[in-house]
Design an enzyme around this catalytic site. Structure first.
Site, PDB file in Angstrom:
ATOM      1  N   HIS A 117      38.274  40.803  46.802  1.00 27.25           N
ATOM      2  CA  HIS A 117      39.324  40.099  46.044  1.00 27.25           C
ATOM      3  C   HIS A 117      40.442  39.596  46.944  1.00 27.25           C
ATOM      4  O   HIS A 117      41.148  38.671  46.565  1.00 27.25           O
ATOM      5  CB  HIS A 117      39.967  41.056  45.031  1.00 27.25           C
ATOM      6  CG  HIS A 117      39.250  41.126  43.747  1.00 27.25           C
ATOM      7  ND1 HIS A 117      39.465  42.127  42.834  1.00 27.25           N
ATOM      8  CD2 HIS A 117      38.307  40.326  43.209  1.00 27.25           C
ATOM      9  CE1 HIS A 117      38.701  41.931  41.784  1.00 27.25           C
ATOM     10  NE2 HIS A 117      37.999  40.842  41.980  1.00 27.25           N
ATOM     11  N   LYS A 119      43.164  37.928  49.055  1.00 23.52           N
ATOM     12  CA  LYS A 119      43.501  36.520  49.244  1.00 23.52           C
ATOM     13  C   LYS A 119      44.606  36.437  50.296  1.00 23.52           C
ATOM     14  O   LYS A 119      45.745  36.831  50.049  1.00 23.52           O
ATOM     15  CB  LYS A 119      43.920  35.879  47.936  1.00 23.52           C
ATOM     16  CG  LYS A 119      42.761  35.917  46.922  1.00 23.52           C
ATOM     17  CD  LYS A 119      43.185  35.689  45.513  1.00 23.52           C
ATOM     18  CE  LYS A 119      41.969  35.549  44.624  1.00 23.52           C
ATOM     19  NZ  LYS A 119      41.213  36.834  44.482  1.00 23.52           N
ATOM     20  N   HIS A 346      47.505  34.617  36.733  1.00 20.00           N
ATOM     21  CA  HIS A 346      46.418  35.081  37.591  1.00 20.00           C
ATOM     22  C   HIS A 346      47.044  35.916  38.713  1.00 20.00           C
ATOM     23  O   HIS A 346      46.368  36.597  39.440  1.00 20.00           O
ATOM     24  CB  HIS A 346      45.611  33.909  38.167  1.00 20.00           C
ATOM     25  CG  HIS A 346      44.349  34.350  38.857  1.00 20.00           C
ATOM     26  ND1 HIS A 346      44.259  34.495  40.218  1.00 20.00           N
ATOM     27  CD2 HIS A 346      43.153  34.719  38.362  1.00 20.00           C
ATOM     28  CE1 HIS A 346      43.050  34.919  40.546  1.00 20.00           C
ATOM     29  NE2 HIS A 346      42.360  35.062  39.440  1.00 20.00           N
ATOM     30  N   LYS A 348      49.078  39.137  40.125  1.00 23.59           N
ATOM     31  CA  LYS A 348      49.095  40.559  39.744  1.00 23.59           C
ATOM     32  C   LYS A 348      50.325  41.162  40.397  1.00 23.59           C
ATOM     33  O   LYS A 348      50.506  41.045  41.613  1.00 23.59           O
ATOM     34  CB  LYS A 348      47.856  41.282  40.252  1.00 23.59           C
ATOM     35  CG  LYS A 348      46.552  40.842  39.614  1.00 23.59           C
ATOM     36  CD  LYS A 348      45.900  39.695  40.385  1.00 23.59           C
ATOM     37  CE  LYS A 348      44.526  39.427  39.801  1.00 23.59           C
ATOM     38  NZ  LYS A 348      44.150  38.004  39.888  1.00 23.59           N
TER      39      LYS A 348
HETATM   40  O1  LIG Z   1      39.811  38.005  42.128  1.00 27.64           O
HETATM   41  C1  LIG Z   1      39.797  37.016  41.407  1.00 27.64           C
HETATM   42  O2  LIG Z   1      40.544  36.060  41.626  1.00 27.64           O
HETATM   43  C2  LIG Z   1      38.785  36.955  40.296  1.00 27.64           C
HETATM   44  C3  LIG Z   1      37.829  37.930  40.199  1.00 27.64           C
HETATM   45  N1  LIG Z   1      36.884  37.896  39.244  1.00 27.64           N
HETATM   46  C4  LIG Z   1      36.794  36.864  38.340  1.00 27.64           C
HETATM   47  C5  LIG Z   1      35.768  36.807  37.372  1.00 27.64           C
HETATM   48 BR1  LIG Z   1      34.506  38.185  37.313  1.00 27.64          BR
HETATM   49  C6  LIG Z   1      35.685  35.770  36.462  1.00 27.64           C
HETATM   50  C7  LIG Z   1      36.629  34.758  36.512  1.00 27.64           C
HETATM   51  C8  LIG Z   1      37.663  34.778  37.447  1.00 27.64           C
HETATM   52  C9  LIG Z   1      37.742  35.829  38.373  1.00 27.64           C
HETATM   53  C10 LIG Z   1      38.798  35.882  39.372  1.00 27.64           C
HETATM   54  O3  LIG Z   1      39.688  35.006  39.397  1.00 27.64           O
END
Ligand SMILES: O=C(O)c1c[nH]c2c(Br)cccc2c1=O
Length: 459
Positions: A117, A119, A346, A348
Site C-alpha cells: 500500500h 505511497k 482516500h 488516511k
Molecule cells: O491502497 C490503496 O490505495 C487501495 C487498496 N485497495 C483498493 C481496492 Br481492494 C479496491 C479499490 C481501491 C483500492 C485502493 O485504493
C-alpha cells in the site's frame, strides 16, 4: 484572489508543516489555493531539476503517470516499486516496456493477504533529494475528485560523502527511512539507499511510521505498525493530564476484519497504542472516546463522483456483517472548511484532537487503513507483532515544530498558516444520523440516484 499560485509558492506557504491535500476539480478555487498541491506541482521543475525518481505505490496507470512528469523529465530513470504478482505483475511490466527509462521492483509479500500500500516518491535532483509520503495511487482517478494527503520533505542537500549518521534529523528520519527501505531486501533499491546515505536529511521534523510484512519480535516489535506508534507516543507523546478526556480519532477509506468483538483488537491492542501518552501506555481505555470517520452511503451517493467514488472505498458486506460493533463509533465525512465534503476520502489519518477539535496533540497521515494487516496484530502473548502489508506514514508532534503543548487547528481555509495545523476535515466530528449506513461497496444501492443520476449495481 489571495495567496500563492506557483508550485514553489504554495510549497513555501505550507511550511513548516508541509502537509498538503490534493487539488480537487469541481469545487471553488479558494479551496485549491492554500496547502494543496497536485501531482504536476510536485514534479514541477520549480521543485527541483529531476535526474531520477522512484515511485512506491499500490496501483499505477503508467501512460498517465509519465504524462505527470514535465516533458524534459520523462526520459529520466524511473523505478516503480509495487507488490503485484502473476498476471497483474506481467500487465504492469508490459505497460512499462514502452518506456526505456522505467524499471520495476516487486516488493516481496511473504504473508498471505498482504498488499504493497505504501505511497512514496523519491525525487533526485542535480542539487539534492526530496521525499514525498502520500495517499494517492498513480492513476488519474485518485488525484482530482477525492480528498488525498501528502507530506513533501524539504530539499535535502547532498553530503560531500555518504554517511549513515551525518545528515540525521532530530526525529531519526534518515535512520528510519533506511530501515524501512532495507526491509524490502531488494537489490533494485540499493541505488536509492545509497542516495539516502548521500543526503543531509537533518531538516526533517516528522517521524516515519511504517509497516512491513513479517513477525516482528524483540526490539523490532516497536519498529513497525501500531507498536511503532505506541513507542513514539510513549517517548514524545502528550502529557497524560492534557489529553485525559481527548478522543482518539481514526479516519480511513477501508476496513479489515477486526474480530468478533471490540475487545478482540480495536478497543484493546490497537486503541492501547493510539491512546498512549508520554511515559505510559497504561491508560484506562474505557474512558477514551474512540471517533472513527468513514463515509456514509449518502456521503458517497451525493459526492462529486457519485457512487463510483465507492469503487475506491472497498468495505465489503461480508466484513461489515461480522463487526456491527464498529458502527457505534462511526462519524460522517465532513469537510466544509476545506470545501471537500463531496470529495470522498482516500486519505488516511489518525490523531488526538481535543473535544472541541481546536487543539491536536499529534497527527499521522498514512497509507494504513483500519486493518490488522496494516497495523499488525500481536501473537504469542504479545511477544511478536504480525504485519501482512507494506504501509508508510509520517507523524507530526507539536514540539518538533516549536509548538508548546498541542497544535492549534483549523479546517477553515481562510485561517490556514502561521503554524496552525490544516485539518483535512471538520472537527468536532458529526455522528452518523439515525438512518445513516456506512458505505458498502459490494451491495446494490438503488433507493436513490447519485450525483450523476445513476444507481449502484455491483457485478
Ligand atoms: O491502497 C490503496 O490505495 C487501495 C487498496 N485497495 C483498493 C481496492 Br481492494 C479496491 C479499490 C481501491 C483500492 C485502493 O485504493
Amino acid at each position: 484572489a489571495r495567496g500563492p499560485v506557483t508550485p514553489s509558492g504554495v510549497y513555501k506557504a505550507g511550511q513548516p508543516l508541509s502537509f498538503f491535500l490534493t487539488k480537487v476539480h469541481g469545487i471553488e478555487n479558494k479551496y485549491n489555493r492554500f496547502c494543496t498541491m497536485d501531482v504536476k506541482d510536485i514534479l514541477s521543475p520549480e521543485m527541483g531539476n529531476l535526474t531520477a525518481s522512484c515511485q512506491f505505490n499500490y496501483m499505477f496507470e503508467v501512460p498517465w503517470l509519465m504524462k505527470q512528469y514535465p516533458q524534459q523529465f520523462r526520459s529520466k530513470p524511473l523505478l516503480l516499486v509495487h507488490g503485484f504478482k502473476g498476471a497483474n505483475k506481467a500487465s504492469l511490466e508490459a505497460d512499462g516496456a514502452a518506456y526505456s527509462n522505467i524499471r520495476f521492483c516487486q516488493a516481496r509479500l511473504d504473508m498471505p493477504y498482504g498488499t504493497h500500500h505504501t505511497k512514496m516518491m523519491f525525487l533526485l535532483y542535480d542539487n539534492g533529494m526530496r521525499v514525498v509520503v502520500h495517499t494517492s495511487n498513480m492513476m488519474e482517478h485518485d488525484w482530482f475528485q477525492k480528498t488525498q494527503g501528502m507530506w513533501i520533505s524539504p530539499l535535502f542537500p547532498k553530503l560531500s560523502k555518504p554517511s549513515s549518521t551525518l545528515g540525521e534529523s532530530p526525529t531519526g528520519f534518515k535512520r528510519d527511512l533506511l530501515e524501512y527501505v532495507g526491509a524490502y531486501q531488494a537489490y533494485q533499491l540499493k541505488d536509492w539507499k545509497d542516495h539516502i546515505f548521500h543526503h543531509d536529511m537533518s531538516s526533517a521534523r516528522v517521524f516515519i511510521v511504517g509497516s512491513c510484512p513479517g513477525r516482528h519480535a524483540g526490539d523490532k516489535k516497536s519498529h513497525f505498525g501500531h507498536m511503532r506508534l505506541r513507542r513514539l507516543l510513549h517517548d514524545h507523546g502528550p502529557e497524560k493530564e492534557l489529553v485525559r478526556t481527548w478522543p482518539v480519532l481514526g479516519q480511513y477509506s477501508s476496513v479489515g476484519t477486526l474480530g468478533p468483538a471490540k475487545e478482540s483488537w480495536l478497543c484493546t491492542e490497537w486503541l492501547q497504542s493510539l491512546a498512549t501518552v508520554k511515559g505510559t501506555s497504561c491508560v484506562p481505555l474505557m474512558t477514551i472516546p474512540l471517533q472513527l470517520i468513514f463515509p456514509t452511503k449518502d456521503d458517497v451517493r451525493t459526492s462529486l463522483e457519485g457512487y463510483p467514488a465507492g469503487g475506491s472505498i472497498p468495505y465489503s458486506i461480508h466484513v461489515a456483517r461480522k463487526q456491527p460493533y464498529l458502527h457505534t463509533f462511526l462519524h460522517q465525512w465532513r469537510s466544509e472548511g476545506r470545501g471537500r465534503s463531496r470529495a470522498m476520502p482516500h486519505i488516511k489519518t489518525y490523531g488526538r484532537p481535543s473535544p472541541s477539535g481546536k487543539e491536536l496533540a499529534w497527527f499521522l497521515v498514512t497509507s494504513a487503513n483500519l486493518s490488522k494487516a496494516a497495523w499488525g496484530a500481536m501473537e504469542k502473548k504479545g511477544s511478536q507483532l504480525m504485519i501482512r502489508s507494506y504501509e508508510l506514514g509520517v507523524l507530526f508532534f507539536p514540539k518538533f515544530f516549536e509548538v508548546k503543548g498541542a497544535f492549534r487547528t483549523t479546517s477553515d481555509v481562510d485561517s490556514i498558516g502561521g503554524g496552525v495545523f490544516p485539518l483535512p476535515y471538520d472537527l468536532p466530528v458529526t455522528r452518523y444520523s439515525k438512518g445513516d449506513k456506512p458505505w458498502i461497496w459490494d451491495i446494490a444501492h438503488k433507493e436513490l440516484p447519485d450525483t450523476n443520476g445513476n444507481m449502484w449495481c455491483p457485478p
